[in-house]
Design a protein around this motif. Structure first.
Motif, mmCIF file in Angstrom:
data_model
loop_
_atom_site.group_PDB
_atom_site.id
_atom_site.type_symbol
_atom_site.label_atom_id
_atom_site.label_comp_id
_atom_site.label_asym_id
_atom_site.label_seq_id
_atom_site.Cartn_x
_atom_site.Cartn_y
_atom_site.Cartn_z
ATOM 1 N N UNK A 90 6.807 -7.550 -8.511
ATOM 2 C CA UNK A 90 7.135 -7.269 -7.111
ATOM 3 C C UNK A 90 5.987 -6.501 -6.457
ATOM 4 N N UNK A 91 5.533 -7.007 -5.327
ATOM 5 C CA UNK A 91 4.428 -6.389 -4.593
ATOM 6 C C UNK A 91 4.910 -5.160 -3.824
ATOM 7 N N UNK A 92 6.149 -5.199 -3.392
ATOM 8 C CA UNK A 92 6.740 -4.126 -2.607
ATOM 9 C C UNK A 92 7.996 -4.658 -1.962
ATOM 10 N N UNK A 93 8.612 -3.843 -1.124
ATOM 11 C CA UNK A 93 9.800 -4.300 -0.419
ATOM 12 C C UNK A 93 9.836 -3.666 0.962
ATOM 13 N N UNK A 121 3.681 -23.405 11.278
ATOM 14 C CA UNK A 121 2.992 -22.603 10.269
ATOM 15 C C UNK A 121 1.516 -22.532 10.626
ATOM 16 N N UNK A 122 0.887 -21.461 10.190
ATOM 17 C CA UNK A 122 -0.504 -21.231 10.574
ATOM 18 C C UNK A 122 -1.201 -20.407 9.493
ATOM 19 N N UNK A 123 -2.361 -20.907 9.018
ATOM 20 C CA UNK A 123 -3.207 -20.110 8.140
ATOM 21 C C UNK A 123 -3.973 -19.133 9.013
ATOM 22 N N UNK A 124 -3.930 -17.854 8.677
ATOM 23 C CA UNK A 124 -4.680 -16.838 9.415
ATOM 24 C C UNK A 124 -5.319 -15.871 8.422
ATOM 25 N N UNK A 125 -6.422 -15.258 8.843
ATOM 26 C CA UNK A 125 -7.033 -14.234 8.007
ATOM 27 C C UNK A 125 -6.052 -13.073 7.876
ATOM 28 N N UNK A 126 -6.174 -12.339 6.786
ATOM 29 C CA UNK A 126 -5.215 -11.271 6.480
ATOM 30 C C UNK A 126 -5.102 -10.257 7.617
ATOM 31 N N UNK A 176 3.979 -5.069 7.569
ATOM 32 C CA UNK A 176 2.555 -4.840 7.841
ATOM 33 C C UNK A 176 1.942 -3.981 6.732
ATOM 34 N N UNK A 177 2.675 -2.927 6.316
ATOM 35 C CA UNK A 177 2.200 -2.028 5.262
ATOM 36 C C UNK A 177 1.979 -2.794 3.950
ATOM 37 N N UNK A 178 2.911 -3.661 3.586
ATOM 38 C CA UNK A 178 2.775 -4.457 2.352
ATOM 39 C C UNK A 178 1.569 -5.386 2.462
ATOM 40 N N UNK A 179 1.399 -6.021 3.615
ATOM 41 C CA UNK A 179 0.261 -6.919 3.819
ATOM 42 C C UNK A 179 -1.067 -6.154 3.729
ATOM 43 N N UNK A 180 -1.105 -4.945 4.286
ATOM 44 C CA UNK A 180 -2.326 -4.134 4.210
ATOM 45 C C UNK A 180 -2.668 -3.812 2.764
ATOM 46 N N UNK A 181 -1.674 -3.426 1.983
ATOM 47 C CA UNK A 181 -1.895 -3.123 0.562
ATOM 48 C C UNK A 181 -2.394 -4.337 -0.191
ATOM 49 N N UNK A 182 -1.788 -5.484 0.056
ATOM 50 C CA UNK A 182 -2.215 -6.736 -0.577
ATOM 51 C C UNK A 182 -3.655 -7.061 -0.196
ATOM 52 N N UNK A 183 -3.982 -6.933 1.088
ATOM 53 C CA UNK A 183 -5.308 -7.264 1.593
ATOM 54 C C UNK A 183 -6.372 -6.378 0.954
ATOM 55 N N UNK A 184 -6.096 -5.080 0.832
ATOM 56 C CA UNK A 184 -7.077 -4.174 0.237
ATOM 57 C C UNK A 184 -7.355 -4.537 -1.213
ATOM 58 N N UNK A 185 -6.307 -4.800 -1.985
ATOM 59 C CA UNK A 185 -6.483 -5.150 -3.397
ATOM 60 C C UNK A 185 -7.208 -6.487 -3.535
ATOM 61 N N UNK A 186 -6.760 -7.508 -2.802
ATOM 62 C CA UNK A 186 -7.357 -8.840 -2.926
ATOM 63 C C UNK A 186 -8.784 -8.880 -2.389
#
Length: 149
Positions: free
Chosen positions: A72-75, A109-114, A127-137
């Motif tokens: 789980x990445x987060x919730x 649907x749309x592909x967009x940069x993180x 947004x917070x979960x996406x930011x965490x994912x983006x930083x790690x990836x």
């Protein structure tokens, strides 16, 4: 004095992503009424694990297939129709994108940069979960690109 305990409904969802020219892209979908950009998510059926349910939602809502990361990445929580939902989020590296899937006529649907995905989604907790994912990836992609030269 007793307090009413409100039930929290459990859902699971995915962040469908790919690396395109060294940049992370996330596949966002619209809500059914086309008003908001969201990620594939939904209720967890009895007898199904949250990651398996998230994979099912990714197929039904976005037409994507891939191997869901079972960690789980987060919730995040949100309210809709007087109910509170808790969404467990998982990563889904997209392996296949289909044009023919169950909700193709109900969503865009749309592909967009993180960074764009972070701006477009509605809920701050998502947004917070996406930011965490983006930083790690981002660090992983930069490391991988440097080593593949």
């Amino acid at each position: 004095m007793s307090r009413k305990v409100s039930k929290v409904f459990k859902q699971s969802g995915v962040i469908p992503y790919r690396v395109n020219n060294g940049k992370i892209e996330i596949l966002l979908i619209t809500s059914r009424n086309f008003q908001h950009w969201v990620i594939p998510k939904g209720d967890i059926p009895n007898g199904m694990s949250p990651p398996d349910s998230a994979a099912k939602e990714a197929w039904e809502e976005a037409g994507v297939i891939g191997q869901v990361d079972t960690n789980e990445l987060g919730s995040y929580k949100y309210r809709k129709g007087g109910k509170t939902y808790r969404v467990s989020m998982y990563l889904l590296p997209v392996e296949m994108l289909s044009e023919d899937y169950p909700e193709a006529s109900k969503r865009k649907r749309q592909w967009v940069e993180a960074a764009t995905a972070i701006r477009w989604v509605k809920f701050n907790s998502l947004k917070r979960i996406l930011k965490g994912f983006f930083q790690v990836k981002s660090h992983f992609c930069a490391f991988r690109d440097a080593n593949s030269v």
